[in-house]
Design a protein around this motif. Structure first.
Motif, short mmCIF file in Angstrom:
data_model
loop_
_atom_site.label_atom_id
_atom_site.label_comp_id
_atom_site.label_asym_id
_atom_site.label_seq_id
_atom_site.Cartn_x
_atom_site.Cartn_y
_atom_site.Cartn_z
N GLY A 109 9.28 -44.25 14.55
CA GLY A 109 8.73 -45.57 14.29
C GLY A 109 8.76 -46.51 15.47
N LYS A 110 9.80 -46.44 16.28
CA LYS A 110 9.93 -47.40 17.38
C LYS A 110 8.96 -47.14 18.53
CE LYS A 110 13.45 -45.16 20.27
NZ LYS A 110 14.81 -45.28 20.85
N HIS A 111 8.37 -45.95 18.54
CA HIS A 111 7.48 -45.60 19.65
C HIS A 111 6.03 -46.03 19.44
CE1 HIS A 111 10.37 -43.26 21.96
NE2 HIS A 111 10.78 -42.70 20.84
N LEU A 112 5.66 -46.39 18.20
CA LEU A 112 4.27 -46.75 17.91
C LEU A 112 4.20 -48.14 17.27
CD1 LEU A 112 3.08 -43.33 16.47
CD2 LEU A 112 2.58 -44.25 18.73
N THR A 113 3.29 -48.95 17.75
CA THR A 113 3.16 -50.31 17.22
C THR A 113 2.25 -50.34 16.00
OG1 THR A 113 1.22 -50.86 18.56
CG2 THR A 113 3.38 -51.21 19.58
N ILE A 114 2.41 -51.37 15.19
CA ILE A 114 1.53 -51.58 14.04
C ILE A 114 0.09 -51.75 14.53
CG2 ILE A 114 0.91 -53.19 12.21
CD1 ILE A 114 3.25 -51.50 11.46
N ASN A 115 -0.08 -52.47 15.67
CA ASN A 115 -1.41 -52.67 16.23
C ASN A 115 -2.10 -51.33 16.50
OD1 ASN A 115 0.59 -54.75 16.97
ND2 ASN A 115 -1.20 -55.87 17.68
N TYR A 116 -1.34 -50.38 17.04
CA TYR A 116 -1.90 -49.05 17.34
C TYR A 116 -2.33 -48.36 16.05
CZ TYR A 116 -2.03 -44.11 18.68
OH TYR A 116 -2.42 -42.80 18.87
N MET A 117 -1.51 -48.47 15.02
CA MET A 117 -1.77 -47.76 13.78
C MET A 117 -2.96 -48.33 13.01
SD MET A 117 2.17 -47.09 12.56
CE MET A 117 1.74 -46.14 11.10
N ILE A 118 -3.07 -49.66 12.96
CA ILE A 118 -4.16 -50.24 12.17
C ILE A 118 -5.50 -50.17 12.91
CG2 ILE A 118 -2.65 -51.78 10.87
CD1 ILE A 118 -3.53 -54.08 12.63
N ALA A 119 -5.46 -49.81 14.18
CA ALA A 119 -6.71 -49.63 14.93
C ALA A 119 -7.38 -48.31 14.58
CB ALA A 119 -6.44 -49.69 16.43
N LYS A 120 -6.65 -47.39 13.94
CA LYS A 120 -7.21 -46.09 13.55
C LYS A 120 -8.25 -46.29 12.45
CE LYS A 120 -4.41 -43.51 16.10
NZ LYS A 120 -4.90 -42.67 17.19
N LEU A 172 15.79 -34.75 7.83
CA LEU A 172 15.64 -36.01 8.54
C LEU A 172 15.77 -37.17 7.57
CD1 LEU A 172 14.80 -36.94 11.47
CD2 LEU A 172 12.45 -37.06 10.60
N ASN A 173 16.65 -38.14 7.88
CA ASN A 173 16.74 -39.30 6.98
C ASN A 173 15.85 -40.44 7.48
OD1 ASN A 173 18.22 -41.10 8.75
ND2 ASN A 173 20.06 -39.90 8.32
N PHE A 174 15.67 -41.42 6.64
CA PHE A 174 14.71 -42.48 6.92
C PHE A 174 15.10 -43.28 8.17
CE2 PHE A 174 12.81 -46.73 5.92
CZ PHE A 174 11.48 -46.35 5.99
N VAL A 175 16.37 -43.56 8.33
CA VAL A 175 16.82 -44.34 9.49
C VAL A 175 16.55 -43.57 10.78
CG1 VAL A 175 18.81 -45.38 10.64
CG2 VAL A 175 18.55 -45.60 8.15
N GLU A 176 16.84 -42.27 10.77
CA GLU A 176 16.56 -41.43 11.94
C GLU A 176 15.08 -41.42 12.26
OE1 GLU A 176 19.90 -37.87 11.97
OE2 GLU A 176 18.26 -37.77 10.50
N PHE A 177 14.26 -41.34 11.21
CA PHE A 177 12.81 -41.30 11.40
C PHE A 177 12.31 -42.59 12.05
CE2 PHE A 177 8.37 -41.61 9.82
CZ PHE A 177 7.88 -40.44 10.37
N LEU A 178 12.79 -43.73 11.58
CA LEU A 178 12.41 -45.01 12.18
C LEU A 178 12.86 -45.07 13.64
CD1 LEU A 178 13.23 -47.59 9.35
CD2 LEU A 178 10.99 -46.69 10.01
N ARG A 179 14.04 -44.55 13.91
CA ARG A 179 14.58 -44.60 15.28
C ARG A 179 13.83 -43.66 16.22
NH1 ARG A 179 19.98 -41.80 15.33
NH2 ARG A 179 18.56 -40.02 15.53
N ASP A 180 13.55 -42.44 15.76
CA ASP A 180 12.96 -41.42 16.64
C ASP A 180 11.43 -41.46 16.69
OD1 ASP A 180 15.52 -40.56 17.11
OD2 ASP A 180 15.45 -38.96 15.60
#
Length: 221
Positions: free
Chosen positions: A52-63, A42-50
């Motif tokens: 990264g785009k599904h989760l917001t920064i707000n969701y992540m920093i709430a953990k 898996l390359n970085f661009v694919e990872f962001l596309r598949d």
């Protein structure tokens, strides 16, 4: 660590698992997988596309795992780790129909990231199960990062050291460990509890714990 070291560790972990689970072919044979098999492709661009785009920064920093580190500092690698663990759950859902991920309570944020990723990408319901971390009488977790940690590998912790570690557990810890780490029946453990209350100086419960676990991990000899 190097790829060779990681491969060696993987093999050693497999050998340890074989003491507790039957890996031979059959209707309930466990499937062991290595996430390097899919991350290495898996390359970085694919990872962001598949992912990264599904989760917001707000969701992540709430953990909690992130929130508690925001003031002291958290690297991008550590911050992104929950996406990697979430992707593991997604991949296993897509390829093995995996619907449950289990982990210690300190992994709860990472595990639920996987359930959220699967929900957003596939609209599917999957499940997360966490267990409390094992702690000593002082509340310190029994983990590999703690001072005096023990290992299942006899080269890192000898069977004698392993036995002595559990023999030296406090009275307040031993019943919890018997329930958590052994397959002894409830009646046997309750008898051990009575022994602690009546004759704590004999340390019979500690001996039962130490012998049972040492036999499980290293064998009767």
């Amino acid at each position: 660590m190097s790829t060779d070291t990681a491969k060696d560790n993987t093999l050693r972990i497999k050998n340890q698992i074989e003491k507790f689970m039957d890996l031979s072919p059959g209707p309930v044979q466990p499937i062991l997988v290595n996430n390097l098999d899919w991350f290495s492709k898996l390359n970085f661009v694919e990872f962001l596309r598949d992912v990264g785009k599904h989760l917001t920064i707000n969701y992540m920093i709430a953990k909690d795992s992130v929130k508690l580190r925001m003031e002291t500092g958290i690297s991008y690698a550590e911050f992104g780790y929950m996406l990697m663990q979430g992707y593991d759950f997604l991949h296993l859902f897509e390829t093995q129909q995996c619907r449950l991920q289990m982990g210690g309570s300190d992994q709860w944020g990472n595990v639920t990231t996987g359930t959220e990723l699967i929900r957003r990408k596939h609209g599917a319901e999957v499940h997360a199960l966490s267990s409390p971390l094992l702690t000593d009488a002082s509340g310190n977790k029994l983990g590999k990062t703690e001072t005096g940690a023990i290992y299942l590998d006899a080269e890192m912790t000898t069977p004698f050291q392993f036995y002595q570690y559990f023999l030296n557990r406090e009275d307040s810890e031993v019943i919890k460990l018997l329930f958590a780490l052994t397959l002894l029946d409830t009646g046997t453990i309750e008898q051990a509890k009575i022994g602690i209350e009546k004759e704590p100086e004999k340390r019979e419960a500690q001996k039962l714990l130490a012998k049972t676990l040492t036999t499980m991990v290293h064998g009767v000899d």
